[in-house]
Design a protein around this motif. Structure first.
Motif, short mmCIF file in Angstrom:
data_model
loop_
_atom_site.label_atom_id
_atom_site.label_comp_id
_atom_site.label_asym_id
_atom_site.label_seq_id
_atom_site.Cartn_x
_atom_site.Cartn_y
_atom_site.Cartn_z
N ASP A 64 50.99 42.29 42.11
CA ASP A 64 49.74 41.35 42.14
C ASP A 64 49.59 40.48 40.81
O ASP A 64 50.16 40.75 39.86
CB ASP A 64 48.41 42.41 42.10
N LEU A 65 48.89 39.39 41.13
CA LEU A 65 48.84 38.71 39.95
C LEU A 65 47.59 39.04 38.96
O LEU A 65 47.58 38.69 37.83
CB LEU A 65 48.12 37.23 40.49
N GLN A 66 46.77 39.87 39.52
CA GLN A 66 45.72 40.39 38.41
C GLN A 66 46.05 41.62 37.66
O GLN A 66 45.93 42.99 38.17
CB GLN A 66 44.44 40.94 39.42
N SER A 67 46.68 41.42 36.36
CA SER A 67 47.22 42.67 35.78
C SER A 67 46.20 43.57 35.17
O SER A 67 46.62 44.88 35.63
CB SER A 67 47.66 42.06 34.34
N ASP A 68 44.89 43.26 34.96
CA ASP A 68 44.12 44.56 34.56
C ASP A 68 43.60 45.31 35.96
O ASP A 68 43.66 46.67 35.53
CB ASP A 68 42.66 43.65 34.21
N LEU A 69 43.40 44.63 36.96
CA LEU A 69 42.99 45.44 38.18
C LEU A 69 44.26 46.28 38.65
O LEU A 69 44.22 47.37 39.03
CB LEU A 69 42.60 44.54 39.07
N GLY A 70 45.54 45.55 38.45
CA GLY A 70 46.82 46.27 38.87
C GLY A 70 47.02 47.48 37.93
O GLY A 70 47.39 48.67 38.70
N GLU A 71 46.82 47.42 36.69
CA GLU A 71 47.33 48.64 35.96
C GLU A 71 46.08 49.69 36.31
O GLU A 71 46.52 50.65 36.39
CB GLU A 71 47.15 48.27 34.26
N SER A 72 44.94 49.22 36.35
CA SER A 72 43.86 50.25 36.52
C SER A 72 44.07 51.04 38.01
O SER A 72 44.10 52.25 38.09
CB SER A 72 42.55 49.62 36.54
N ALA A 73 44.53 50.20 39.06
CA ALA A 73 44.81 50.97 40.16
C ALA A 73 45.96 51.88 39.90
O ALA A 73 45.89 53.00 40.57
CB ALA A 73 45.26 49.79 41.14
N CYS A 74 47.00 51.66 39.40
CA CYS A 74 48.08 52.38 39.24
C CYS A 74 47.85 53.82 38.58
O CYS A 74 48.12 54.79 38.78
CB CYS A 74 49.31 51.74 38.53
N GLU A 75 46.91 53.73 37.45
CA GLU A 75 46.46 54.89 36.57
C GLU A 75 45.54 55.55 37.54
O GLU A 75 45.67 56.95 37.75
CB GLU A 75 45.86 54.22 35.46
N GLN A 76 44.87 54.92 38.36
CA GLN A 76 43.82 56.02 39.14
C GLN A 76 44.44 56.55 40.20
O GLN A 76 44.39 57.61 40.44
CB GLN A 76 42.81 54.74 40.09
N LEU A 77 45.64 55.85 40.86
CA LEU A 77 46.15 56.65 42.21
C LEU A 77 47.09 57.60 41.39
O LEU A 77 47.53 58.73 41.95
CB LEU A 77 47.08 55.63 42.55
N HIS A 78 47.57 57.57 40.22
CA HIS A 78 48.82 58.30 39.54
C HIS A 78 47.73 59.64 39.25
O HIS A 78 47.96 60.90 39.41
CB HIS A 78 49.29 58.06 38.27
N SER A 79 46.51 59.33 38.67
CA SER A 79 45.55 60.48 38.22
C SER A 79 45.09 61.29 39.77
O SER A 79 44.94 62.37 39.62
CB SER A 79 44.30 59.94 37.52
N GLU A 80 44.80 60.73 40.84
CA GLU A 80 44.22 61.42 41.73
C GLU A 80 45.41 62.12 42.80
O GLU A 80 45.09 63.17 43.41
CB GLU A 80 43.64 60.32 42.67
N TYR A 81 46.79 61.42 42.62
CA TYR A 81 47.65 61.79 43.79
C TYR A 81 48.93 62.23 42.95
O TYR A 81 49.96 62.82 43.76
CB TYR A 81 47.94 60.89 44.56
N GLY A 82 49.04 62.17 41.78
CA GLY A 82 50.20 62.48 41.05
C GLY A 82 51.52 61.69 41.32
O GLY A 82 52.50 61.92 41.01
N VAL A 83 51.39 60.42 41.96
CA VAL A 83 52.37 59.54 42.47
C VAL A 83 52.79 58.79 41.22
O VAL A 83 52.06 58.40 40.14
CB VAL A 83 52.07 58.72 43.48
N SER A 84 54.01 58.59 41.28
CA SER A 84 54.82 57.64 40.09
C SER A 84 54.34 56.22 40.65
O SER A 84 54.93 55.71 41.35
CB SER A 84 56.21 57.88 39.97
N ALA A 85 53.44 55.65 39.84
CA ALA A 85 53.02 54.45 40.19
C ALA A 85 53.31 53.34 39.01
O ALA A 85 52.92 53.63 38.09
CB ALA A 85 51.49 54.45 40.41
#
Length: 309
Positions: free
Chosen positions: A94-115
């Motif tokens: 994605d072009l939106q770095s802040d949102l993209g980094e935050s999304a990966c952190e959230q998904l890793h936290s909730e599902y344990g996925v390597s994001a």
């Protein structure tokens, strides 16, 4: 089927009250055991294997997905749906770095996925190839590609500047091709097959009204036909290509039109409302998983019935 002939002692001989009765029984059992042991394994039937639970077909353990435009909105909702099914690795482009980094952190936290997040402009074919190479290097493979990056303009055709028109086509259509091509090369080289999910739109099948959006409509019609073309070309590599075509969805990008168009959109939709982003997640999961293993070249409309009228 071959048959096995076994000569057994007569029943009255076995049951007669003589001193040799037990000997006869033992002799009979020995004959039966010898006969059974002589039957070829190929002729012995076993219990049918337990059928695979249909819900297991939706599981994504061991697979890696790439989601373009996955930092928020529809892309994020569908990425989350994949993670909930046990996805092992996720790359958000994605072009939106802040949102993209935050999304990966959230998904890793909730599902344990390597994001992992990769900042990317889908119009830059060199950067796209580098990003796909990086995903394979960092996460090991690409099994699923979900092409959610896109833009829309509401401009009357007589006022549309060619440069602005080209921008929509370049992001929505050309960007989808460039990303599919780069990921497809890795899928073909790996030889495991894969699933490419394009995000089309009901706008690729009908003309939205009353807003003017000729470039967007044209781009999504192109995306759907691009998907169909690649589904035919790549079937030999076990790469399935399908598209999801949403109707009017309640996303941050559409919120700007709440005062002007929401009422009209709802009135023209038989279900009388806009769709929620998570309502696309189930379809994305189905297309990404083995549950849709015989589905390719299909455009799936999720529009609350808008296009049936």
């Amino acid at each position: 089927m071959a048959t096995v002939s076994v000569q057994l002692p007569l029943a009255d001989e076995v049951m007669s009250p003589t001193t040799t009765s037990q000997h006869i029984v033992d002799h009979r059992d020995a004959i039966v055991e010898t006969a059974v042991n002589s039957i070829p394994e190929s002729l012995i039937t076993t219990a049918a294997p337990r059928k695979r639970n249909v819900l297991d077909m939706f599981r994504l353990e061991g697979r890696v997905a790439v989601v373009t435009g996955g930092a928020r909105g529809l892309g994020y909702a569908m990425a989350e749906g994949l993670c909930a099914a046990g996805l092992s690795g996720l790359a958000i482009l994605d072009l939106q770095s802040d949102l993209g980094e935050s999304a990966c952190e959230q998904l890793h936290s909730e599902y344990g996925v390597s994001a992992r997040f990769y900042r990317l402009d889908v119009r830059d074919e060199v950067a796209v190839q580098d990003a796909m190479d990086a995903v394979v290097r960092d996460l090991g493979q690409i099994d699923i590609l979900l092409l959610s990056a896109g833009v829309a303009d509401l401009v009357h055709a007589e006022d549309y500047s060619p440069a602005k028109f080209r921008r929509v086509i370049d992001i929505n259509l050309n960007g989808s091709f460039v990303c599919a091509q780069a990921a497809g090369k890795h899928m073909i080289a790996a030889g495991r097959g894969g699933s490419v999910i394009f995000i089309g739109s009901m706008s690729g099948s009908i003309v939205n009204w009353p807003q003017p959006q000729s470039a967007y409509n044209a781009s999504k019609a192109g995306v759907i036909h691009l998907m169909k073309s690649l589904s035919a070309e790549w079937a030999q590599y076990r790469i399935r290509c399908n598209s999801i075509s949403p109707g009017y969805m309640d996303t941050p990008l559409n919120t700007a039109f709440e005062e002007t168009y929401f009422g009209e959109w709802k009135a023209r939709t038989p279900m009388g409302r806009l769709g929620q982003p998570e309502e696309l997640a189930g379809c994305a999961l189905w297309l990404a998983s083995d549950a849709s293993s015989f589905c390719t070249g299909s455009d799936i409309l999720i529009d609350g019935g808008y296009t049936v009228l």
